[in-house]
Enzyme design. Structure first.
Site, PDB file in Angstrom:
ATOM      1  CB  CYS A   1       6.056   1.193   6.757  1.00  0.00           C
ATOM      2  SG  CYS A   1       5.403   2.757   6.152  1.00  0.00           S
TER       3      CYS A   1
ATOM      4  CG  HIS B   1       4.499  -1.364   3.090  1.00  0.00           C
ATOM      5  ND1 HIS B   1       4.173  -1.692   4.474  1.00  0.00           N
ATOM      6  CD2 HIS B   1       4.444   0.064   2.999  1.00  0.00           C
ATOM      7  CE1 HIS B   1       3.654  -0.813   4.863  1.00  0.00           C
ATOM      8  NE2 HIS B   1       3.849   0.340   4.192  1.00  0.00           N
TER       9      HIS B   1
ATOM     10  CD  GLU C   1       3.697  -5.375   4.464  1.00  0.00           C
ATOM     11  OE1 GLU C   1       4.981  -4.975   3.914  1.00  0.00           O
ATOM     12  OE2 GLU C   1       3.398  -4.314   5.023  1.00  0.00           O
TER      13      GLU C   1
END
Lengths: 219, 750
Positions: free
Chosen positions: A87, A195, A197
């Site tokens: 990002c 993302h 994560e």
């Protein structure tokens, strides 16, 4: 695997990335403040997290790309240390010249935060080896400036060299050729807007992102 | 607003009126000082005695709200409320309005609303973990409304996304009553260790008073006074009173404060919100029973030539005031410099119980603290009786004979699902980063947001609720219902409701009918809070929400927004509303099916009428049903849970079906208390009810019977349409209706 997460003023996914790296690799990453001029020499991975480094002032990622620590990141990347920019981290990597192109304001003007369908276009690298080529996965995006842009020659080169790693499989932000993530020529620097994560275990609603980190571990 | 060049100008009646003080209040200033104030002092009295800061019209009624429970660590009066969530951890939360600024400048108004409420929470030592909001807009076709909606949503997102606190949910209503005065209520929830909670009471004579954060500029001067008056025709001329936020600085301030809070250097800390340096310094000193002296030359300033008057009244954002232990200044300064924030010792604590301001060596203000805070004006404003209010409100009773016996239920449901108050809010919440922190378990769109307590098995459930049309029709029942619905939404995700914050938005309290709304809502809330063991731990009052700009001095609907917080011991047990698998039984639990169509959305949207009483809430049933639902969720014996609210059973079913992308079969004749009244059963808004799905209907029915609760099997899940009686409504049609409203409105297609 020894990893580090760079923390800029305004980074806000640094903890999320650190938690994910710790959970998947079993080792907590070192958190590196932006003023540092040197990085540990034995790193396997440098993570550049999402967020709003320097408040997105000037352009997303522009100030961070010129901060002291990024000189060290550029040098480490040249040595072959793997660098993962997520990002805002992707925006920083393009601003720092480690990846080509730029992330412009979303075509729809608005910030967009939702799970999106992605296609893994290339699994022949350290970041996506655990995915099947052409596999469709769902990973969330959360960005205002995710509209990937580059000149036609660059786009053709990225395509030709298999450097488009993730491609949106639905309309998200107007990115050229639906590009969601690209890798550098040497194959050790990946930038992506989604993302992974945030999709590391099923409690987050999806675990499709986990294999990015498992791939790194296995590499 | 007169902008004084110096603080010694003579005080004229015009200056007093410009400062929003009545003659009587000015006489009180004279008595408090024993002399004429100078302009700086007048300004300080003006903001401290504004409705926004003094709660002068509301205080005596707020005292009726229950604020105690064994799990309450700190109730109203501090920056935010604090509750115990076990394991040495606390949840800290509050909701606050930013209505007037958001109408004048929607992006900055909403953004700084988020910034302000975040500061209230991290001031107390908590890391903010979730933002919520409660928004009320006017008629969607009002010429200004798209601009307001777009600005408010972008502002909330712009601030929350950047600071990295997920915006996990909220509510949005529309009513022409908000045409000239929209409501923007923002809520923040944070988590702290119970032994690391910071309060605002100053202590320690001689201790340094420290200013940190952004510099002080001329923005937002008199914001609190502006927020304490009706809008005249010149709302746009008030734009300079709106503050400008910088979420990047806020993010740095959060990290710097939390870093310093890990040490024991701080004695007291207070954010500079409304009325900035004035209210923070006065509150800290008043709470501590001490005095405070500030050197205005030391205040970090963004602009040259600022006067003490301007510095004291500025509402520049992202600033905090702290009292440090002596000798800890350099340690604190190092942290703030690391985060590239201003740090300045601007004064010290005294034993005078006065606020004293020095400037160029001279005393430019000297005010006893008592009259500014505890002894500020307090009014018991006249209110209409309940009957007189009903007569004034002109709510017609709902005559059953005027309701058609049957109608096209499928068409009605589609119309409701596409209506502004029920349409999907996806367009809004996709602009909010609702996942940052990676702890969001249930994203926006469910009954309550669920956010893991980081690094634990626990989760906080959070909801915001209020049904203003009920509050207008019957303030007491409406106040009860707002609390009960918050309770219900928390139970619906399996959480134990713990406490609420509130944001009480009303019109001009000098009108007896508005005071009747205020008092009625408070009393209803108080009864509900008591019966549900659901105390109020923080809150905010926003009065004078009226606008002459739209012609007529019309007040908003009474809107006591409730922010409820509950706890789940195990986030994996959180219940969600979507249908999970086909062939599961759909069961309606609790309440009574009277078919209450008064004030229902069906009546308003389909029949175009706003008649009837608000649906009554039975608090003992509410509590018992909520407990039953929580237990069933904890045991894993229900696969989906959804509360029945706006739009009744039909809308609740449609929402469950859309969320799970799975239809339902309800082939049997409807099981009603009053057979034949299909319409009332489907769209009635009777309270205290939940819909659940289960794989084991028999055991759930038997558990319900044991608990003394009514439970009715409605049908089962499956297929790709809502099969209700003879009707079949394809999910695709329903989804198009439901998802279409916001994108079409904002693209100008409506």
């Amino acid at each position: 695997m020894k990893s580090a997460v760079i923390v800029f003023p305004g980074s806000n996914c640094d903890r999320d990335l650190a938690v994910c790296l710790r959970d998947v690799t079993g080792t907590a990453p070192q958190m590196i403040w932006h003023r540092e001029t040197e990085l540990p020499h034995d790193l396997d991975l440098i993570g550049i997290p999402g967020g709003f480094s320097y408040g997105d002032y000037l352009r997303s990622g522009a100030c961070a790309a010129r901060s002291p620590v990024m000189q060290a990141v550029v040098k480490a990347a040249a040595r072959g240390v793997k660098v993962l920019g997520i990002c805002n981290g992707f925006q920083v990597l393009t601003e720092a010249g480690l990846l080509p192109g730029a992330l412009m304001r979303n075509a729809g003007i608005n910030f967009v935060c939702r799970p999106v369908k992605l296609r893994v276009e290339n699994n022949q690298n350290a970041f996506t080896a655990r995915y099947a080529a052409g596999e469709e996965v769902r990973i969330s995006v959360a960005h205002h400036d995710g509209n990937y842009s580059a000149d036609e020659a660059t786009l053709d080169r990225l395509e030709g060299e298999g450097r488009v790693v993730f491609r949106y499989a639905e309309a998200v932000n107007g990115s050229a050729r639906d590009i969601a993530g690209i890798i550098n020529n040497a194959g050790n620097v990946l930038g992506l807007m989604p993302h992974p994560e945030r999709a590391a275990h099923l409690g987050q609603g999806a675990d499709d992102g986990r294999r990015v980190f498992e791939s790194l571990l296995g590499a | 607003m007169t902008n004084p060049a110096a603080s010694t100008s003579a005080i004229t009646p015009e200056i007093i009126a410009d400062h929003g003080l009545s003659e009587e209040e000015y006489a009180r200033v004279l008595r408090a000082l024993g002399r004429e104030p100078n302009l700086t002092e007048l300004g300080i009295f003006s903001v401290m005695w504004s409705e926004h800061c003094s709660y002068k019209s509301s205080r005596i009624h707020l005292a009726k709200l229950p604020t105690q429970a064994p799990h309450v660590i700190c109730g109203p009066g501090e920056n935010a409320g604090v509750i115990d969530i076990g394991d040495g951890q606390a949840a800290i939360f509050k909701m606050e309005s930013h209505n007037h600024p958001s109408y004048i400048e929607p992006y900055q108004g909403a953004a700084t609303g988020v910034g302000g409420i975040l500061r209230d929470v991290f001031t107390m030592g908590a890391r903010p973990v979730a933002n919520m909001n409660a928004l009320r807009f006017g008629s969607p076709d009002h010429p200004k409304m798209k601009h307001l909606i777009s600005g408010v949503v972008r502002g909330i997102g712009g601030y929350g996304n950047c600071v990295g606190v997920p915006t996990v949910g909220g509510e949005t209503n529309f009513d022409p009553a908000y045409d000239g005065n929209i409501l923007v209520n923002a809520m923040t929830v944070g988590v702290a260790d119970t032994d690391r909670i910071f309060y605002c009471a100053a202590a320690g004579i001689g201790n340094p008073v420290v200013y940190v954060g952004s510099k002080t500029g001329r923005d937002g001067i008199h914001g609190a006074t502006m927020a304490s008056a009706d809008f005249a025709e010149d709302a746009d001329a008030k734009r300079p009173t709106v503050q400008v936020g910088d979420p990047f600085t806020e993010k740095l301030l959060i990290e710097a404060c939390l870093e310093l809070m890990a040490s024991d250097a701080i004695v007291a800390i207070q954010d500079m919100g409304a009325a900035g340096l004035t209210s923070s310094s006065v509150e800290m000193a008043s709470k501590g029973g001490v005095g405070i002296e500030l050197n205005m030359n030391s205040v970090p300033q963004r602009e040259r030539g600022m006067t003490p008057y301007e510095m004291m009244l500025s509402e520049s954002q992202e600033r905090m005031l702290m009292v440090l232990k002596p000798g800890r200044e350099s340690e604190a300064e190092a942290i703030f410099l690391k985060w590239e924030l201003d740090f300045a010792v601007i004064g010290h604590i005294t034993d005078t119980e006065h606020l004293v301001l020095k400037w160029h060596g001279e005393t430019v203000a000297d005010i006893p603290l008592g009259p500014l805070g505890d002894d500020a004006p307090k009014y018991d404003r006249p209110a209409l009786s309940r009957d007189a209010y009903k007569a004034w409100a002109l709510v017609r009773p709902l005559d059953p004979a005027t309701i058609p016996e049957s109608t096209d239920i499928a068409a009605d449901l589609l119309k409701l699902m596409a209506s502004p108050d029920l349409a999907s809010r996806r367009w809004i919440w996709e602009q909010y980063d609702h996942m940052v922190g990676a702890d969001t378990v249930a994203p926006p769109g469910g009954d309550a947001a669920v956010v893991r307590v980081h690094g634990t098995e626990k989760a906080l459930a959070i909801t915001t609720d209020c049904t203003p049309r009920y509050c207008y029709a019957d303030p007491y029942e409406g106040g009860k219902q707002a609390v009960a619905e918050a309770y219900r939404n928390l139970c619906a995700v399996g959480a134990t409701p713990l406490a609420i914050t509130n944001c009480l938005n009303f019109g001009n309290p000098q009108r007896p009918e508005i005071m009747a709304q205020f008092v009625g809502c408070i009393e209803g809330m108080a009864d509900a809070c008591r019966a549900l063991d659901f105390p109020v731990v923080s809150g905010n009052v926003s009065l004078y929400n009226e606008s002459k700009a739209t012609g007529g001095g019309s007040a908003i609907l009474p809107t006591p927004a409730i922010g409820g917080v509950g706890l789940l011991k195990d986030w994996r047990k959180a219940a969600t509303c979507e249908f999970k698998a086909s062939g599961e039984a759909i069961i309606l639990i609790g309440g009574q099916d009277k078919g209450h169509l008064g004030q229902s959305l069906w009546l308003r949207e389909v029949m175009g009428r706003k008649d009837g009483s608000a649906p009554p809430v039975h608090l003992t049933d509410e509590r018992r049903t909520g407990k039953f639902i929580r237990n069933q969720a904890a045991q894993g014996s229900v696969t989906a849970v959804h509360d029945v609210s706006d739009g009744g059973v039909a809308v609740a079913l449609a929402e469950m079906a859309l969320a799970g992308d799975m239809g339902l079969y309800w082939p049997e004749s409807l099981r009603l208390d009053h057979p034949g009244e299909e319409l009332k059963f489907l769209f009635g808004e009777d309270q205290g009810r939940y819909l659940v799905t289960t794989v084991d209907a028999q055991s759930l029915l038997s558990d319900a019977e044991t608990a003394g609760l009514r439970a009715v099997v409605l049908g089962q899940t499956g297929g790709d349409a809502l099969h209700i009686g003879a009707h079949a409504i394809p999910l695709a049609t329903l989804r198009a209706a439901h998802e279409g409203f916001f994108p079409k409105l904002m693209d100008g297609e409506l």
